[in-house]
Enzyme design. Sequence first.
Site, mmCIF file in Angstrom:
data_model
loop_
_atom_site.group_PDB
_atom_site.id
_atom_site.type_symbol
_atom_site.label_atom_id
_atom_site.label_comp_id
_atom_site.label_asym_id
_atom_site.label_seq_id
_atom_site.Cartn_x
_atom_site.Cartn_y
_atom_site.Cartn_z
ATOM 1 C CB THR A 39 28.443 22.241 -27.559
ATOM 2 O OG1 THR A 39 28.197 22.515 -26.175
ATOM 3 C CG2 THR A 39 29.431 21.090 -27.664
ATOM 4 C CG ASP A 178 28.548 31.678 -19.831
ATOM 5 O OD1 ASP A 178 28.652 30.450 -19.686
ATOM 6 O OD2 ASP A 178 29.477 32.395 -20.256
#
Length: 388
Positions: A39, A178
């Site tokens: 997403t 991340d």
Amino acid sequence: MTGTDLVERAAAGLKDRSGRPPAGVWSAPGRANLIGEHTDYNDGFVFPFAIDRRAAVALGDRDDRAVRVSSSFAPDPVVVHLDELDPDAQHGWSAYPLGVVWALREFGADLAHARGVDLHLESDVPVGAGLSSSAAIESAVALALNEHWGLGFDRPTLAQVGRLAENRVVGAPTGILDQSAALLAEADAGVFLDCRSLDAEVVPLHFAEAGLAVLVVDTRVEHAHATGGYAARRSSCEAGARALGVPSLRELPERELPRARELLDDETFRRVRHVVTENRRVLDTVRALHEGGPATIGALLDASHASMRDDFEISTPELDLAVETTRAAGAIGARMTGGGFGGSAIALVPLARVEEAAGAVRAAFAAAGHREPGTFTVVPSPGARRER
């Protein structure tokens, strides 16, 4: 390996290779994504948390303008002059730290008079396990250089620096999930991130308080974001958005899915449906944590995995087996985590049943003829920091 051992190894490694003690040591964590997969590059919502596996970088000054990177997991150091840093010439493991140096300059860092540095890296984040060992390295290096060179960037900007390094220098078309987790996380909490506005909210998780542990099953099926299906999935999402006349799939409401089914081929529609429904699941998970605590989110994790398996088609037999087995062994919810095509699954397991669930997974993998998986628990942990 404890965090202290990792820091000491980084410091000793730098001194062994440069002959000088480090000016400092910084570290950043790997991450597990609780929910919200693929997403981020669709301007959507993600909800990762940092784990208690980290990368550490020891930094020392040089008398020239070279950047020298070394690590115990690579046989030879790599040396590049600051004025000759070419993003297209970096390959292998050194592309991650050197990519950060290049990306800092792209974000406006004035390095014309910067002294060169020696960087020595150590990490205990499993490589290829979908726990973002790459972002841990990028974030530790970004924080170290930002502080050492006095660049003045805030953490959200450093997350963008890491993403640019990963996209342009490493060649992996990832979003900002991340690096945001590695830089913004706090202990016992997840990072609820809006990838369009980059607004972030730290949301308490309270797993241990609820009698739950996060069990990671590393399938030992390695994946690589720079190759293969990840880029193809991103292209499908972009094609779907264009066909539906929206800037990104973030702008497509769930009620428009019937129209999408009529306009798109079956494969593109299923890619789009995953992203749209996954965004809703992220929002529902954050709401459930606020209102009912972690014991209420299991069904959302299960639904997320089914969507990744069936609509986005990024799971593997090993990941599916890990999810099915941990659920049968008492997990309240489980899903693959990370970019897919290998890597790890996570399961929310009652503390009293962790060993049972881990043993069941190992037995199931052996019966299926798969490689023995890695099984270990992780704790939601703080983000990047200076260690010494």
